[in-house]
Structure formats: structure tokens, C-alpha cells
Design an enzyme around this catalytic site. Structure first.
Site, PDB file in Angstrom:
ATOM      1  N   ASP A   1      81.793  48.617 101.869  1.00  0.00           N
ATOM      2  CA  ASP A   1      81.063  47.449 101.401  1.00  0.00           C
ATOM      3  C   ASP A   1      80.376  46.504 102.393  1.00  0.00           C
ATOM      4  OD1 ASP A   1      80.304  45.848  99.338  1.00  0.00           O
ATOM      5  OD2 ASP A   1      81.894  44.620  99.373  1.00  0.00           O
TER       6      ASP A   1
ATOM      7  N   CYS B   1      76.869  42.151  83.312  1.00  0.00           N
ATOM      8  CA  CYS B   1      76.051  43.309  83.314  1.00  0.00           C
ATOM      9  C   CYS B   1      76.824  44.562  83.412  1.00  0.00           C
ATOM     10  CB  CYS B   1      75.147  43.074  84.352  1.00  0.00           C
ATOM     11  SG  CYS B   1      75.959  43.385  85.935  1.00  0.00           S
TER      12      CYS B   1
ATOM     13  N   CYS C   1      77.724  47.474  79.091  1.00  0.00           N
ATOM     14  CA  CYS C   1      77.203  48.943  79.441  1.00  0.00           C
ATOM     15  C   CYS C   1      77.831  49.948  78.769  1.00  0.00           C
ATOM     16  CB  CYS C   1      76.990  49.084  81.114  1.00  0.00           C
ATOM     17  SG  CYS C   1      76.555  50.890  81.403  1.00  0.00           S
TER      18      CYS C   1
END
Length: 315
Positions: free
Chosen positions: A134, A244, A248
Site C-alpha cells: 500500500d 462507492c 457496487c
């Protein structure tokens, strides 16, 4: 030689999935990444906000060889954290992003990738490797797509057809040339649920995130004070944002699967505003200890609480 490398790759896959407990595994070639051009355009538009490190490391992110000279392959892994859907937010409480309701994944994945690297050296004594989790300067979602783990969706998250997008990624760059997996293709189709779900319109278009508007960026990466007269709309989030992703379809249909090495800490799902407001810096550090929440300084905790309180009063 080719057969030996294929067998070694499958041995690594089995070790990663069955022994180390990763949920996904794939291999990509350590070649320059096409996303470098997209990153340059994204930076030119200023969409990175105060994340100056993105600009400083831009030339590294698209080239695995810059991180490990002689790199030939990138082993990509992922851990799933798909908890049951969140219920309504209780009055007087705030949310923490779903990935942060557990141990700090950086340490967990890094430790497991180190074991995977040691296993690789056991198969190829001359092998060199570098671990990225990350925070390392690599376009990890593009590499993961090349390795077949998923595709970069319109919400800019990596989406896997089986597990959805609630995934935590890690990479092992190596000088060993392993047979690559087939890249994944885009399966978003005509869906725009993520664009419609973002309350701040941070998704300026499909695959285009303006971090300056993103609730996750605002609550974590943004270091400056908020405008007291016009605080950002944080939609009840103290740290991060899931909106978001939870909308989905690929997540709605994904099986509930939380990696056992990153178990959910239920008490972090929602936190009482009054209790948080009463914490001093030491108490906040104790609450956040061992989780991604530790990235939130006490000063920014107070700032975020102030913004949440201001917008709640406006409503």
C-alpha cells in the site's frame, strides 16, 4: 527451465493461499505500467490535493525495476474483508471505514509476504525480492489487474468477480522470472452506481477520482484545518469512506468472507461522538492502537468531529 518455473510458481501459489492464508494470488511481469501516463495527468490536474508524496514518487510508481533493479516478476496477493452490510447509523455515532475495523493490515500482509519471499529464496537461492504494501511507490492496482486478481473499477478500486472490491493488496517484486497469469478485463459494464453514490462528487467521471473531494482523503490524508463556515460533508464518517464500494453490485453479490488473520473488531464499526469528544490524546491513541485508525492524529480527530458536528447541525 520453463516447466521448473511453472512448478515453482504453483508451489508458491499453494503456499500463499493454503499456508499463509491469502485469499488471492497472481503473478504479473515486472514491466513498465501504462498507468504512469494516467498518474501524470491526474497529478497535473491537482487531484492529489495535499498528498505531495504522490508527486515526489511518481516516476517510481510505474516501474517495478526502479524499486528492485533486475526485477522480472511481481507476485500479487490480497486479503478479503467483506463483512455483512452496515445497518443504519445510530444517532450520535460515527462510522469508521470497513477496512479500518481490524488490525493494521500493513503489518499483517508484510509479515506474510516476508515468509513468501523466504519460501521463494528456498526455491531459487539467487532470488532477490522487495515487499510493497500500500504505502510503497507502486501502481499496485494496475499490477494486480495484470496478475489477474481483478480489474480497476469506475470507483478506482480493484474489483474481483468472486470477492468484490473489499480487498487489501500486497506485492512481492522479485528478480525471478515466473510465468505470468492472464490479466483481468473490465466488468463494470454500463453500471454507474458508484458515481451516483458519492455524496461529494469525488468521482468526476468513470475511473477518475478527485481526491480533494473524497471523504476518505478529507478525513485521513488532508492535514489542513477545514473551513469553519463551510465544513466538508463527511456523511457520518470519522475515518475513511465505503460508499462507492458498498453500492457496487459486485460487493452486494460477493460471499461474506473476512480473512481470519484480519478479524473484524466490532466495537470499531460505529463510535459514540460523545465518548470520542471526551477522549484525551492518550485515550485516543489507546483506542486506535494496532489498527489503521492510528494514522488519525488526535488533532485531526478533533477536526473531523468538529466537521461532523457542524454538518449535523446544518441538517
Amino acid at each position: 527451465m520453463e516447466r521448473a518455473h511453472h512448478e515453482a510458481k504453483e508451489a508458491l501459489r499453494a503456499y500463499a493461499l493454503k499456508t499463509l492464508g491469502f485469499d488471492l494470488f497472481g503473478v504479473a511481469p515486472a514491466e513498465p505500467l501504462e498507468g504512469q501516463r494516467h498518474l501524470a495527468a491526474w497529478l497535473a490536474m491537482g487531484f492529489h490535493g495535499e498528498m505531495a508524496y504522490m508527486a515526489r514518487t511518481a516516476t517510481l510508481r510505474g516501474n517495478p525495476d526502479a524499486l528492485l533493479p533486475g526485477a522480472r516478476s511481481v507476485i500479487c496477493v490480497a486479503c478479503a474483508y467483506h463483512d455483512p452490510p452496515d445497518g443504519p447509523l445510530p444517532s450520535g455515532h460515527v462510522r469508521v471505514a470497513r477496512y479500518a475495523r481490524r488490525r493494521d493490515y500493513h503489518k499483517v500482509i508484510r509479515k506474510k509476504l516476508l515468509k513468501l519471499g523466504e519460501h521463494l529464496v528456498g526455491l531459487f537461492p539467487e532470488a532477490q525480492f522487495r515487499i510493497v504494501v500500500d504505502s510503497g511507490p507502486l501502481l499496485e492496482k494496475e499490477v494486480a489487474q495484470r496478475a489477474g486478481l481483478g480489474w480497476i473499477g469506475k470507483n478506482t478500486c480493484l474489483i474481483n468477480r468472486r470477492l468484490g472490491s473489499e480487498l487489501l493488496l500486497g506485492e512481492l517484486i522479485t528478480t525471478v522470472a515466473l510465468p505470468p497469469d492472464s490479466p483481468e478485463t473490465d466488468h463494470c459494464g454500463s453500471c454507474t452506481a458508484c458515481l451516483a453514490a458519492c455524496p461529494t462528487e469525488a468521482l468526476r467521471g468513470p475511473y477518475q477520482l478527485d481526491a480533494r473531494r473524497c471523504i476518505s482523503y478529507l478525513t485521513i490524508e488532508h492535514k489542513s484545518a477545514f473551513d469553519a463556515d463551510h465544513p466538508p460533508q463527511l456523511s457520518g464518517y470519522l475515518f475513511g469512506c465505503d460508499l462507492c464500494q458498498t453500492c457496487c453490485p459486485w460487493n452486494r453479490h460477493a460471499p461474506l468472507q473476512v480473512n481470519p488473520h484480519l478479524p473484524t473488531r466490532a466495537h470499531l464499526a460505529t463510535l459514540s461522538v460523545s465518548e470520542l469528544a471526551g477522549l484525551d490524546a492518550e485515550a485516543w491513541a489507546k483506542l486506535a492502537e494496532g489498527s489503521p485508525l492510528r494514522r488519525l492524529t488526535y488533532e485531526r480527530l478533533r477536526r473531523n468531529l468538529g466537521a461532523l458536528d457542524s454538518t449535523a447541525k446544518q441538517e
